[in-house]
Design a protein around this motif. Structure first.
Motif, PDB file in Angstrom:
ATOM      1  N   VAL A 135      51.150  78.057  67.453  1.00 20.12           N
ATOM      2  CA  VAL A 135      50.830  77.122  66.380  1.00 20.12           C
ATOM      3  C   VAL A 135      51.787  77.396  65.229  1.00 20.12           C
ATOM      4  CG1 VAL A 135      49.102  76.338  64.727  1.00 20.12           C
ATOM      5  CG2 VAL A 135      48.402  77.004  67.036  1.00 20.12           C
ATOM      6  N   THR A 136      52.404  76.346  64.727  1.00 21.20           N
ATOM      7  CA  THR A 136      53.301  76.441  63.574  1.00 21.20           C
ATOM      8  C   THR A 136      52.678  75.699  62.400  1.00 21.20           C
ATOM      9  OG1 THR A 136      55.240  76.494  65.026  1.00 21.20           O
ATOM     10  CG2 THR A 136      55.613  75.962  62.704  1.00 21.20           C
ATOM     11  N   PHE A 137      52.535  76.385  61.268  1.00 21.18           N
ATOM     12  CA  PHE A 137      51.971  75.767  60.066  1.00 21.18           C
ATOM     13  C   PHE A 137      53.124  75.357  59.154  1.00 21.18           C
ATOM     14  CE2 PHE A 137      47.592  76.513  60.884  1.00 21.18           C
ATOM     15  CZ  PHE A 137      47.563  77.648  61.688  1.00 21.18           C
ATOM     16  N   GLU A 138      53.200  74.068  58.851  1.00 21.39           N
ATOM     17  CA  GLU A 138      54.315  73.517  58.096  1.00 21.39           C
ATOM     18  C   GLU A 138      53.983  73.283  56.634  1.00 21.39           C
ATOM     19  OE1 GLU A 138      55.214  70.013  60.280  1.00 21.39           O
ATOM     20  OE2 GLU A 138      55.913  71.101  62.047  1.00 21.39           O
ATOM     21  N   LYS A 139      52.690  73.158  56.329  1.00 16.59           N
ATOM     22  CA  LYS A 139      52.299  72.875  54.955  1.00 16.59           C
ATOM     23  C   LYS A 139      50.872  73.347  54.734  1.00 16.59           C
ATOM     24  CE  LYS A 139      51.779  69.021  51.686  1.00 16.59           C
ATOM     25  NZ  LYS A 139      51.862  67.541  51.527  1.00 16.59           N
ATOM     26  N   GLY A 140      50.593  73.900  53.530  1.00 16.23           N
ATOM     27  CA  GLY A 140      49.246  74.316  53.205  1.00 16.23           C
ATOM     28  C   GLY A 140      48.924  75.683  53.773  1.00 16.23           C
ATOM     29  N   PRO A 141      47.674  76.113  53.653  1.00 12.19           N
ATOM     30  CA  PRO A 141      47.264  77.431  54.138  1.00 12.19           C
ATOM     31  C   PRO A 141      47.185  77.464  55.660  1.00 12.19           C
ATOM     32  CG  PRO A 141      45.367  76.200  53.373  1.00 12.19           C
ATOM     33  CD  PRO A 141      46.565  75.368  53.022  1.00 12.19           C
ATOM     34  N   ARG A 142      47.134  78.668  56.193  1.00 13.50           N
ATOM     35  CA  ARG A 142      47.021  78.839  57.636  1.00 13.50           C
ATOM     36  C   ARG A 142      45.574  78.685  58.078  1.00 13.50           C
ATOM     37  NH1 ARG A 142      50.832  81.492  60.639  1.00 13.50           N
ATOM     38  NH2 ARG A 142      49.172  82.457  61.860  1.00 13.50           N
ATOM     39  N   ALA A 143      45.352  77.845  59.065  1.00 13.56           N
ATOM     40  CA  ALA A 143      44.042  77.770  59.707  1.00 13.56           C
ATOM     41  C   ALA A 143      44.015  78.782  60.846  1.00 13.56           C
ATOM     42  CB  ALA A 143      43.794  76.356  60.233  1.00 13.56           C
ATOM     43  N   ASP A 144      42.869  78.952  61.462  1.00 13.35           N
ATOM     44  CA  ASP A 144      42.740  79.900  62.560  1.00 13.35           C
ATOM     45  C   ASP A 144      43.491  79.384  63.784  1.00 13.35           C
ATOM     46  OD1 ASP A 144      40.936  80.695  65.149  1.00 13.35           O
ATOM     47  OD2 ASP A 144      41.055  82.313  63.676  1.00 13.35           O
ATOM     48  N   VAL A 145      44.383  80.224  64.349  1.00 14.29           N
ATOM     49  CA  VAL A 145      45.253  79.799  65.445  1.00 14.29           C
ATOM     50  C   VAL A 145      44.449  79.456  66.707  1.00 14.29           C
ATOM     51  CG1 VAL A 145      47.060  80.569  67.034  1.00 14.29           C
ATOM     52  CG2 VAL A 145      47.285  80.996  64.581  1.00 14.29           C
ATOM     53  N   LYS A 146      43.522  80.341  67.082  1.00 12.25           N
ATOM     54  CA  LYS A 146      42.749  80.075  68.295  1.00 12.25           C
ATOM     55  C   LYS A 146      41.884  78.835  68.141  1.00 12.25           C
ATOM     56  CE  LYS A 146      42.548  84.551  70.555  1.00 12.25           C
ATOM     57  NZ  LYS A 146      41.672  85.591  71.142  1.00 12.25           N
ATOM     58  N   GLY A 192      39.608  71.924  49.557  1.00 11.39           N
ATOM     59  CA  GLY A 192      40.846  72.684  49.492  1.00 11.39           C
ATOM     60  C   GLY A 192      42.038  71.929  50.048  1.00 11.39           C
ATOM     61  N   GLU A 193      43.211  72.536  49.899  1.00 12.64           N
ATOM     62  CA  GLU A 193      44.440  71.931  50.401  1.00 12.64           C
ATOM     63  C   GLU A 193      44.404  71.907  51.932  1.00 12.64           C
ATOM     64  OE1 GLU A 193      49.306  72.631  50.152  1.00 12.64           O
ATOM     65  OE2 GLU A 193      47.900  74.132  49.364  1.00 12.64           O
ATOM     66  N   PRO A 194      44.763  70.803  52.555  1.00 11.29           N
ATOM     67  CA  PRO A 194      44.754  70.732  54.018  1.00 11.29           C
ATOM     68  C   PRO A 194      45.877  71.562  54.621  1.00 11.29           C
ATOM     69  CG  PRO A 194      45.691  68.723  53.111  1.00 11.29           C
ATOM     70  CD  PRO A 194      45.171  69.516  51.937  1.00 11.29           C
ATOM     71  N   ALA A 195      45.666  72.012  55.836  1.00  9.76           N
ATOM     72  CA  ALA A 195      46.700  72.696  56.601  1.00  9.76           C
ATOM     73  C   ALA A 195      47.331  71.684  57.549  1.00  9.76           C
ATOM     74  CB  ALA A 195      46.109  73.856  57.396  1.00  9.76           C
ATOM     75  N   VAL A 196      48.648  71.676  57.603  1.00 15.79           N
ATOM     76  CA  VAL A 196      49.385  70.732  58.439  1.00 15.79           C
ATOM     77  C   VAL A 196      50.328  71.524  59.333  1.00 15.79           C
ATOM     78  CG1 VAL A 196      50.998  68.794  58.470  1.00 15.79           C
ATOM     79  CG2 VAL A 196      49.259  68.951  56.668  1.00 15.79           C
ATOM     80  N   GLY A 197      50.369  71.172  60.612  1.00 15.61           N
ATOM     81  CA  GLY A 197      51.253  71.902  61.513  1.00 15.61           C
ATOM     82  C   GLY A 197      51.368  71.266  62.875  1.00 15.61           C
ATOM     83  N   ARG A 198      51.834  72.087  63.819  1.00 18.50           N
ATOM     84  CA  ARG A 198      52.081  71.606  65.182  1.00 18.50           C
ATOM     85  C   ARG A 198      51.650  72.693  66.157  1.00 18.50           C
ATOM     86  NH1 ARG A 198      54.815  67.617  67.638  1.00 18.50           N
ATOM     87  NH2 ARG A 198      55.893  67.986  69.603  1.00 18.50           N
TER      88      ARG A 198
END
Length: 221
Positions: free
Chosen positions: A91-102, A168-174
């Protein structure tokens, strides 16, 4: 023509010399869909909502052997399958805080309809330390002549996500993972009709048989 193989991966022989196609599931981009997080524990907070975009599922060639010429009566395939692509679980986080990977990977699993997505740590699709498929020694016997190629593949899933929780700020990623691995063989002079470009069989034929071989020029779906 009969084919015997010992030591198969999950789907076994994906393509027989008769030209039948098995164990493929071609998927294009899908519309956004939301799923609830299952136990997310990182920022921004737990138990938020994932919205998925550009979810794609496709079979990707991971290894291919050089073609092997067999005479009348066939024989055992001995050429080594050389690795081409290593499947990832990440999982790659591109914007915002990190969410839980699993939790993110479990949400992607739920998005593609995986019935095991609600499982905990034993859910392989969500394990970033998951071992990649290995080309274990096996014994494939072809009872007939031809120029034969062995290959391996995985079904790879990718998706862009937006994770929201509270104000809170959303987490955005791939996210990327794989849910199936398989193997197959092809015969260079045998064309397989109605296959889409990019299928593992066509890519393996192009590389080992040559781009002008009948197998590589298979009809499009």
């Amino acid at each position: 023509m009969r084919i015997t193989r010992i030591g198969l991966s999950v789907c076994g022989v994906a393509v027989l010399l008769a030209g039948a196609v098995a164990c493929t599931d071609e998927g294009g981009a899908a519309p956004a869909r939301t799923t609830k997080a299952t136990g997310a524990t990182g920022a921004p907070c737990a138990n938020g909502t994932y919205t998925w975009f550009n979810v794609d599922k496709r079979d990707v060639l991971t290894g291919v052997a050089a073609k092997q010429k067999l005479g009348k009566g066939g024989g055992t395939l001995t050429n080594r399958i050389e690795p081409l692509h290593t499947p990832l679980t990440a999982v790659t986080f591109e914007k915002g805080p990190r969410a839980d990977v699993k939790a993110t990977l479990r949400s992607l699993g739920a998005r593609i309809g995986d019935s095991d997505a609600a499982l905990g740590d034993v859910y392989d699709f969500a394990d970033v330390h998951r071992a990649v498929p290995r080309n274990e020694p096996n014994s494939t016997v072809v009872e007939g002549p031809g120029e034969i190629v062995e290959y391996t593949w995985v079904r790879e899933i990718t998706g862009d996500f937006r994770y929201t929780c509270g104000n809170g700020e959303p987490a955005v990623g791939r996210a990327v993972g794989w849910d199936t691995d398989g193997s197959g063989i092809l015969e260079c002079s045998t064309s397989v009709p109605k296959m889409k470009p990019g299928q593992p069989l066509l890519e393996a034929a192009r590389m080992s048989c040559g781009p002008d071989s009948p197998a590589a020029r298979a009809g499009k779906a």
